[in-house]
Write a protein that holds these residues in place. Structure first.
Motif, PDB file in Angstrom:
ATOM      1  N   GLY A   1       6.235  10.296  -8.989  1.00  0.00           N
ATOM      2  CA  GLY A   1       5.737   9.765 -10.247  1.00  0.00           C
ATOM      3  C   GLY A   1       4.946   8.478 -10.119  1.00  0.00           C
ATOM      4  N   GLU A   2       4.880   7.909  -8.929  1.00  0.00           N
ATOM      5  CA  GLU A   2       4.162   6.662  -8.696  1.00  0.00           C
ATOM      6  C   GLU A   2       2.708   6.971  -8.327  1.00  0.00           C
ATOM      7  N   ALA A   3       1.760   6.261  -8.940  1.00  0.00           N
ATOM      8  CA  ALA A   3       0.347   6.437  -8.589  1.00  0.00           C
ATOM      9  C   ALA A   3       0.088   5.763  -7.245  1.00  0.00           C
ATOM     10  N   PRO A   4      -0.290   6.508  -6.207  1.00  0.00           N
ATOM     11  CA  PRO A   4      -0.438   5.912  -4.883  1.00  0.00           C
ATOM     12  C   PRO A   4      -1.747   5.152  -4.715  1.00  0.00           C
ATOM     13  N   SER A   5      -1.746   4.209  -3.784  1.00  0.00           N
ATOM     14  CA  SER A   5      -2.988   3.528  -3.422  1.00  0.00           C
ATOM     15  C   SER A   5      -3.944   4.510  -2.748  1.00  0.00           C
ATOM     16  N   ILE A   6      -3.391   5.326  -1.865  1.00  0.00           N
ATOM     17  CA  ILE A   6      -4.174   6.332  -1.137  1.00  0.00           C
ATOM     18  C   ILE A   6      -3.557   7.698  -1.422  1.00  0.00           C
ATOM     19  N   LEU A   7      -4.337   8.582  -2.005  1.00  0.00           N
ATOM     20  CA  LEU A   7      -3.876   9.935  -2.285  1.00  0.00           C
ATOM     21  C   LEU A   7      -4.441  10.879  -1.233  1.00  0.00           C
ATOM     22  N   VAL A   8      -3.560  11.640  -0.591  1.00  0.00           N
ATOM     23  CA  VAL A   8      -3.965  12.687   0.348  1.00  0.00           C
ATOM     24  C   VAL A   8      -3.897  14.005  -0.405  1.00  0.00           C
ATOM     25  N   GLU A   9      -5.040  14.624  -0.655  1.00  0.00           N
ATOM     26  CA  GLU A   9      -5.059  15.893  -1.382  1.00  0.00           C
ATOM     27  C   GLU A   9      -5.438  17.015  -0.428  1.00  0.00           C
ATOM     28  N   VAL A  10      -4.614  18.060  -0.428  1.00  0.00           N
ATOM     29  CA  VAL A  10      -4.800  19.203   0.459  1.00  0.00           C
ATOM     30  C   VAL A  10      -5.483  20.318  -0.324  1.00  0.00           C
TER      31      VAL A  10
ATOM     32  N   GLU B   1      -8.730  -0.700  -3.986  1.00  0.00           N
ATOM     33  CA  GLU B   1      -7.579  -0.518  -4.871  1.00  0.00           C
ATOM     34  C   GLU B   1      -7.080   0.925  -4.875  1.00  0.00           C
ATOM     35  N   ARG B   2      -7.999   1.864  -4.805  1.00  0.00           N
ATOM     36  CA  ARG B   2      -7.648   3.285  -4.750  1.00  0.00           C
ATOM     37  C   ARG B   2      -8.575   3.995  -3.783  1.00  0.00           C
ATOM     38  N   ALA B   3      -8.065   5.054  -3.165  1.00  0.00           N
ATOM     39  CA  ALA B   3      -8.894   5.919  -2.316  1.00  0.00           C
ATOM     40  C   ALA B   3      -8.228   7.277  -2.236  1.00  0.00           C
TER      41      ALA B   3
ATOM     42  N   ILE C   1       0.860  -1.186   0.000  1.00  0.00           N
ATOM     43  CA  ILE C   1       0.000   0.000   0.000  1.00  0.00           C
ATOM     44  C   ILE C   1       0.896   1.236   0.000  1.00  0.00           C
ATOM     45  N   THR C   2       0.609   2.176  -0.880  1.00  0.00           N
ATOM     46  CA  THR C   2       1.402   3.400  -0.948  1.00  0.00           C
ATOM     47  C   THR C   2       0.528   4.612  -0.682  1.00  0.00           C
ATOM     48  N   ILE C   3       1.129   5.642  -0.114  1.00  0.00           N
ATOM     49  CA  ILE C   3       0.419   6.885   0.204  1.00  0.00           C
ATOM     50  C   ILE C   3       1.166   8.056  -0.426  1.00  0.00           C
ATOM     51  N   GLY C   4       0.446   8.877  -1.167  1.00  0.00           N
ATOM     52  CA  GLY C   4       1.029  10.063  -1.781  1.00  0.00           C
ATOM     53  C   GLY C   4       0.304  11.323  -1.359  1.00  0.00           C
ATOM     54  N   VAL C   5       0.924  12.468  -1.616  1.00  0.00           N
ATOM     55  CA  VAL C   5       0.366  13.763  -1.227  1.00  0.00           C
ATOM     56  C   VAL C   5       0.294  14.662  -2.450  1.00  0.00           C
TER      57      VAL C   5
ATOM     58  N   ARG D   1       4.983  -0.264  12.088  1.00  0.00           N
ATOM     59  CA  ARG D   1       5.491  -0.863  13.323  1.00  0.00           C
ATOM     60  C   ARG D   1       4.392  -1.492  14.169  1.00  0.00           C
ATOM     61  N   GLU D   2       3.263  -0.820  14.308  1.00  0.00           N
ATOM     62  CA  GLU D   2       2.227  -1.278  15.226  1.00  0.00           C
ATOM     63  C   GLU D   2       1.146  -2.124  14.558  1.00  0.00           C
ATOM     64  N   ALA D   3       0.721  -1.728  13.356  1.00  0.00           N
ATOM     65  CA  ALA D   3      -0.311  -2.498  12.658  1.00  0.00           C
ATOM     66  C   ALA D   3       0.284  -3.536  11.720  1.00  0.00           C
ATOM     67  N   LYS D   4       1.610  -3.503  11.550  1.00  0.00           N
ATOM     68  CA  LYS D   4       2.327  -4.477  10.708  1.00  0.00           C
ATOM     69  C   LYS D   4       1.852  -4.429   9.257  1.00  0.00           C
ATOM     70  N   LEU D   5       1.518  -3.231   8.776  1.00  0.00           N
ATOM     71  CA  LEU D   5       1.016  -3.099   7.418  1.00  0.00           C
ATOM     72  C   LEU D   5       2.152  -2.951   6.415  1.00  0.00           C
ATOM     73  N   PRO D   6       1.995  -3.498   5.210  1.00  0.00           N
ATOM     74  CA  PRO D   6       2.975  -3.300   4.132  1.00  0.00           C
ATOM     75  C   PRO D   6       2.727  -1.961   3.445  1.00  0.00           C
ATOM     76  N   ILE D   7       3.072  -0.882   4.119  1.00  0.00           N
ATOM     77  CA  ILE D   7       2.695   0.456   3.671  1.00  0.00           C
ATOM     78  C   ILE D   7       3.921   1.349   3.627  1.00  0.00           C
ATOM     79  N   ARG D   8       3.965   2.252   2.661  1.00  0.00           N
ATOM     80  CA  ARG D   8       5.090   3.173   2.532  1.00  0.00           C
ATOM     81  C   ARG D   8       4.631   4.423   1.783  1.00  0.00           C
ATOM     82  N   ALA D   9       5.486   5.446   1.794  1.00  0.00           N
ATOM     83  CA  ALA D   9       5.226   6.647   1.013  1.00  0.00           C
ATOM     84  C   ALA D   9       5.445   6.348  -0.467  1.00  0.00           C
ATOM     85  N   ALA D  10       4.579   6.882  -1.313  1.00  0.00           N
ATOM     86  CA  ALA D  10       4.724   6.690  -2.755  1.00  0.00           C
ATOM     87  C   ALA D  10       5.948   7.445  -3.260  1.00  0.00           C
ATOM     88  N   ARG D  11       6.614   6.861  -4.230  1.00  0.00           N
ATOM     89  CA  ARG D  11       7.762   7.524  -4.842  1.00  0.00           C
ATOM     90  C   ARG D  11       7.282   8.556  -5.854  1.00  0.00           C
TER      91      ARG D  11
END
Length: 457
Positions: free
Chosen positions: A122-131, A176-178, A85-89, A110-120
């Motif tokens: 140019g990478e389309a993230p799984s979860i996009l945080v839009e401000v 798949e996306r949010a 799972i990737t997260i982008g801004v 660390r706590e939820a043991k999720l396979p999650i990281r910040a999107a690189r």
């Protein structure tokens, strides 16, 4: 979806009916706050505590969080993301927001043991945080400070699909996306709070439950960052024993084994799973929270919530929150009723094992009464009792408010050196909790106005 109303107002200065009118002394105090403010404070490493409830209770909580929406609609299948799972801004995210997102991702790893990281890049993230600007968000969803939507990547795609089944959580087969939409023109704390709840809902539970004492999945908004309970719920969500498309019955059958493995301390006897909260009480408490209602309507709704909780025989967070709401809404008109309601709410919160943050919110209200009455020692005692839980919960707005009250009480006792140091630290936390400098100064001035003692700076 984060609905901020009454609980966020809890960090506002209270006891308006007890506050002295404008005076030269208060004006002098305001002038003292017009000097440059100290640097913004930031929280360090987080150490969340595990839930104290039994696995039987936790299983009931998980089912109600996972198979129902906040609107009351049922979900007939289990869904989650698969794989990494990737997260982008996107948008004008400031340094504080990016730091808070990095800290959240680290905790999820660390706590939820999720396979999650910040999107690189140019990478389309799984979860996009839009401000976005707050006004733009609220034109679309007036009652939400922030919200999360499935199947879209960004605001324009949301606007194109907002009235279609594409953004309906009940139609999902898998996630798949949010997109998470949050305001950029709010305090750092409010933006962080949105990050925590909305990303957590993008990942897992979609419901909020008023009965939960130790969770952000509760519209009382006392908890503003993910707790040990929340991390456990997310860890269960991504356990290998669960799969996309499972029915409610299939998930319920798998939960005892999952919880026994992930939370062995919960394998003990205790109360059964808590029954769902009656809709009539939810409607009453939401009527008390709603800014669309008049103050009189909100007070009447809070009284109704208290009456319903009493009739149900509750002595839990729902009864205490009903009293807290009644107290908050009665301050200007019936201060004696407000004080009584706060004292009763405090009595309940202090007897429960996982409501220290809630007790601290009530203690702040009581400290305002004691400070305005010139009871310096009582004010300091209330603050001292509350600060450890508030720091652990990372609520800088409440922390700064309590510290400002303690500074005023110190000054009343003639302890000017410690009062000055306390006030300086409080202002640093206020910059994170309240944001804009003028808002911070206004808050400090309001609290200074509560204290009847001589000016001591």
């Amino acid at each position: 979806m984060k609905l901020r109303a009454l609980a966020l107002a809890a960090v506002a200065v209270v006891a308006a009916s007890c506050t002295p009118g404008p005076s030269a002394e208060v004006a002098q105090r305001r002038a003292g706050f017009d000097v440059p403010l100290p640097p913004m404070r930031a929280f360090g490493p987080v150490y969340s505590s595990p839930s104290v409830r039994t696995n039987t209770q936790l299983a009931g909580d998980f089912m109600d969080l996972t198979f129902m929406l906040e609107s009351g609609r049922n979900l007939d299948r289990f869904t989650r993301f698969e794989g990494e799972i990737t997260i982008g801004v996107k948008g004008p995210a400031d340094a504080a927001l990016r730091r808070d997102l990095d800290r959240l991702i680290l905790r999820l790893q660390r706590e939820a043991k999720l396979p999650i990281r910040a999107a690189r890049e140019g990478e389309a993230p799984s979860i996009l945080v839009e401000v976005l600007p707050r006004k733009k968000l609220q034109r679309a969803v007036p009652q939400a400070a922030c919200f999360v939507v499935p199947r879209v990547s960004g605001w324009e795609e949301f606007r194109e699909n907002r009235r279609s089944d594409a953004v309906d959580w009940t139609t999902l087969e898998r996630r798949e996306r949010a997109s998470v939409f949050l305001p950029g023109d709010v305090s750092p704390q409010e933006a962080r709070d949105c990050l925590h709840e909305e990303i957590a809902q993008a990942l897992g539970p979609l419901n909020d439950l008023y009965r939960l004492p130790d969770s952000v999945f509760n519209d009382d908004n006392f908890h503003t960052v993910l707790t040990g309970f929340d991390m456990l719920m997310l860890r269960v969500t991504y356990d290998p024993a669960l799969e996309n498309g499972m029915s409610r019955a299939q998930v319920a059958a798998a939960l005892p084994g999952i919880l026994a493995r992930l939370n062995p301390s919960g394998e003990r006897s205790g109360p059964a799973a808590t029954p769902p909260t009656p809709r009539i009480w939810i409607d009453a408490i939401e009527g008390a929270l709603s800014p669309r209602n008049s103050q009189a309507q909100r007070r009447a709704a809070a009284r109704r919530a208290v009456d319903l909780a009493e009739s149900a025989g509750w002595r839990d967070t729902r009864m205490a929150f009903s009293l807290y709401a009644l107290g908050r809404l009665s301050l200007g008109q019936e201060p004696e009723l407000a004080l009584t309601a706060f004292v009763e709410a405090a009595d309940i919160y202090r007897t429960l094992p996982d409501t220290q943050v809630q007790a601290a919110h009530v203690a702040m209200q009581l400290a305002a009464f004691s400070l305005s009455a010139g009871q310096a020692d009582a004010t300091i005692a209330l603050v001292d009792e509350s600060l450890p839980a508030v720091r652990k919960a990372e609520n800088a707005a409440l922390l700064s408010t309590l510290m400002m009250m303690r500074a005023e009480a110190m000054a009343m006792k003639g302890d000017t050196t410690n009062a000055r140091a306390e006030r300086t630290e409080a202002l640093g936390w206020a910059r994170y909790g309240f944001g804009a400098d003028d808002v911070v100064r206004d808050r400090a001035t309001e609290i200074a106005a509560l204290a009847p003692g001589p000016l001591a700076r």
